[in-house]
Design a protein around this motif. Structure first.
Motif, mmCIF file in Angstrom:
data_model
loop_
_atom_site.group_PDB
_atom_site.id
_atom_site.type_symbol
_atom_site.label_atom_id
_atom_site.label_comp_id
_atom_site.label_asym_id
_atom_site.label_seq_id
_atom_site.Cartn_x
_atom_site.Cartn_y
_atom_site.Cartn_z
ATOM 1 N N LEU A 27 0.832 -1.203 0.000
ATOM 2 C CA LEU A 27 0.000 0.000 0.000
ATOM 3 C C LEU A 27 0.867 1.254 0.000
ATOM 4 N N ALA A 28 1.877 1.289 0.853
ATOM 5 C CA ALA A 28 2.763 2.454 0.918
ATOM 6 C C ALA A 28 3.461 2.677 -0.422
ATOM 7 N N ARG A 29 3.910 1.591 -1.038
ATOM 8 C CA ARG A 29 4.584 1.688 -2.338
ATOM 9 C C ARG A 29 3.614 2.218 -3.402
ATOM 10 N N SER A 30 2.409 1.689 -3.427
ATOM 11 C CA SER A 30 1.419 2.122 -4.413
ATOM 12 C C SER A 30 1.027 3.577 -4.216
ATOM 13 N N MET A 31 0.846 3.975 -2.959
ATOM 14 C CA MET A 31 0.447 5.358 -2.685
ATOM 15 C C MET A 31 1.578 6.327 -3.054
ATOM 16 N N SER A 32 2.812 5.949 -2.779
ATOM 17 C CA SER A 32 3.929 6.851 -3.090
ATOM 18 C C SER A 32 4.154 6.960 -4.597
ATOM 19 N N GLN A 33 3.758 5.947 -5.356
ATOM 20 C CA GLN A 33 3.930 5.968 -6.801
ATOM 21 C C GLN A 33 2.726 6.567 -7.531
ATOM 22 N N SER A 85 -2.587 6.355 9.663
ATOM 23 C CA SER A 85 -1.241 6.673 9.212
ATOM 24 C C SER A 85 -1.266 7.456 7.897
ATOM 25 N N LEU A 86 -2.177 7.100 6.995
ATOM 26 C CA LEU A 86 -2.302 7.841 5.742
ATOM 27 C C LEU A 86 -2.681 9.300 6.014
ATOM 28 N N VAL A 87 -3.626 9.499 6.932
ATOM 29 C CA VAL A 87 -4.053 10.857 7.279
ATOM 30 C C VAL A 87 -2.913 11.608 7.967
ATOM 31 N N ASP A 88 -2.217 10.943 8.885
ATOM 32 C CA ASP A 88 -1.097 11.573 9.599
ATOM 33 C C ASP A 88 0.028 11.963 8.642
ATOM 34 N N ASP A 89 0.310 11.106 7.668
ATOM 35 C CA ASP A 89 1.356 11.414 6.686
ATOM 36 C C ASP A 89 1.009 12.661 5.877
ATOM 37 N N LEU A 90 -0.268 12.811 5.560
ATOM 38 C CA LEU A 90 -0.693 14.004 4.820
ATOM 39 C C LEU A 90 -0.601 15.253 5.691
ATOM 40 N N ASP A 91 -0.894 15.113 6.966
ATOM 41 C CA ASP A 91 -0.751 16.240 7.889
ATOM 42 C C ASP A 91 0.720 16.647 7.997
ATOM 43 N N ARG A 102 2.519 20.237 6.947
ATOM 44 C CA ARG A 102 3.390 21.016 7.835
ATOM 45 C C ARG A 102 4.783 21.204 7.245
ATOM 46 N N SER A 103 5.197 20.295 6.366
ATOM 47 C CA SER A 103 6.523 20.430 5.760
ATOM 48 C C SER A 103 6.500 21.316 4.521
ATOM 49 N N GLY A 104 5.315 21.842 4.165
ATOM 50 C CA GLY A 104 5.258 22.828 3.103
ATOM 51 C C GLY A 104 4.666 22.382 1.788
ATOM 52 N N LEU A 105 4.125 21.183 1.700
ATOM 53 C CA LEU A 105 3.505 20.738 0.456
ATOM 54 C C LEU A 105 2.281 21.611 0.172
ATOM 55 N N ASP A 106 2.058 21.891 -1.088
ATOM 56 C CA ASP A 106 0.945 22.730 -1.533
ATOM 57 C C ASP A 106 -0.365 22.241 -0.908
ATOM 58 N N GLU A 107 -1.106 23.152 -0.319
ATOM 59 C CA GLU A 107 -2.353 22.833 0.389
ATOM 60 C C GLU A 107 -3.381 22.177 -0.536
ATOM 61 N N ARG A 108 -3.436 22.594 -1.787
ATOM 62 C CA ARG A 108 -4.398 21.996 -2.723
ATOM 63 C C ARG A 108 -4.090 20.515 -2.954
ATOM 64 N N ILE A 109 -2.823 20.184 -3.063
ATOM 65 C CA ILE A 109 -2.418 18.784 -3.270
ATOM 66 C C ILE A 109 -2.768 17.958 -2.039
ATOM 67 N N VAL A 110 -2.473 18.513 -0.867
ATOM 68 C CA VAL A 110 -2.768 17.810 0.386
ATOM 69 C C VAL A 110 -4.270 17.587 0.517
ATOM 70 N N GLN A 111 -5.071 18.612 0.261
ATOM 71 C CA GLN A 111 -6.527 18.495 0.390
ATOM 72 C C GLN A 111 -7.105 17.485 -0.605
ATOM 73 N N ALA A 112 -6.583 17.474 -1.817
ATOM 74 C CA ALA A 112 -7.068 16.515 -2.813
ATOM 75 C C ALA A 112 -6.763 15.084 -2.375
ATOM 76 N N ARG A 113 -5.539 14.850 -1.906
ATOM 77 C CA ARG A 113 -5.173 13.500 -1.478
ATOM 78 C C ARG A 113 -5.942 13.103 -0.220
ATOM 79 N N LEU A 114 -6.137 14.045 0.691
ATOM 80 C CA LEU A 114 -6.901 13.775 1.911
ATOM 81 C C LEU A 114 -8.340 13.390 1.554
#
Length: 185
Positions: free
Chosen positions: A64-70, A122-128, A132-144
């Protein structure tokens, strides 16, 4: 003395192969009763069952982690989450196998469900963390939104043999090696 190794040997052989990702049929497994085993034999067998479930959950989580990161877009992320839900079915089915005593099966299914809830969180925490590390908010919200719209926890609390919702047969088995057939003109 059992000539073929008895129930313990049947389960032990199945668990080794199943934990390694091999496709084996759990319907051939005999029913288990703790009274049929010496105290330490029953404990060893229940530990083997727990270990096999843990191994499969770890490999599921890694896939799952591999698929999500790709995943390059939200469609691919949703597909990865769908595949992950689909591949949880055999894990939950073994945890709640009808050949296991009801109390043990209940504990094993609950342990698997805890692992699934932890993976979802963990998926939700990783997006949070990404936010916080500066990823574009639109990208984070879409993935969330994708993660929340395609929860891994859809089967949590359901009977172990329940099938994930969605069109039957739509998802490919991520544990199987696909074969390609190339036809030259």
């Amino acid at each position: 003395m059992w000539g073929g190794g008895g129930q313990y040997a049947a389960w032990a052989s199945f668990l080794e192969r199943w934990a390694a990702g091999e496709r084996v049929d759990p319907d051939t497994l005999p029913a288990l009763e703790p009274a049929d085993f010496p105290g330490d034999g029953w404990e060893r067998l229940t530990n083997r069952i727990s270990d096999a479930l843990s191994r499969r959950l770890r490999s599921w989580s890694q896939a799952l982690a591999r698929s999500m990161s790709q995943s390059r877009d939200e469609f691919e992320a949703a597909r990865a989450l769908g595949h992950a839900r689909w591949s949880l079915q055999p894990i939950r089915a073994l945890a709640g196998h009808p050949g296991l005593p009801t109390e043990l099966a209940g504990k094993l299914v609950e342990a698997v469900d805890r692992g699934v809830r932890a993976a979802q969180q963990s998926l939700v925490d990783d997006l949070d963390l990404a936010r916080r590390s500066g990823l574009d908010e639109r990208i984070v919200q879409a993935r969330l939104r994708t993660v929340r719209d395609n929860p891994l926890t859809v089967l949590v609390g359901q009977p172990a043999e329940a099938e994930p919702p969605g069109p039957a047969g739509w998802y490919a088995d991520p544990t199987r090696t696909t074969r390609r057939r190339i036809i030259a003109d």
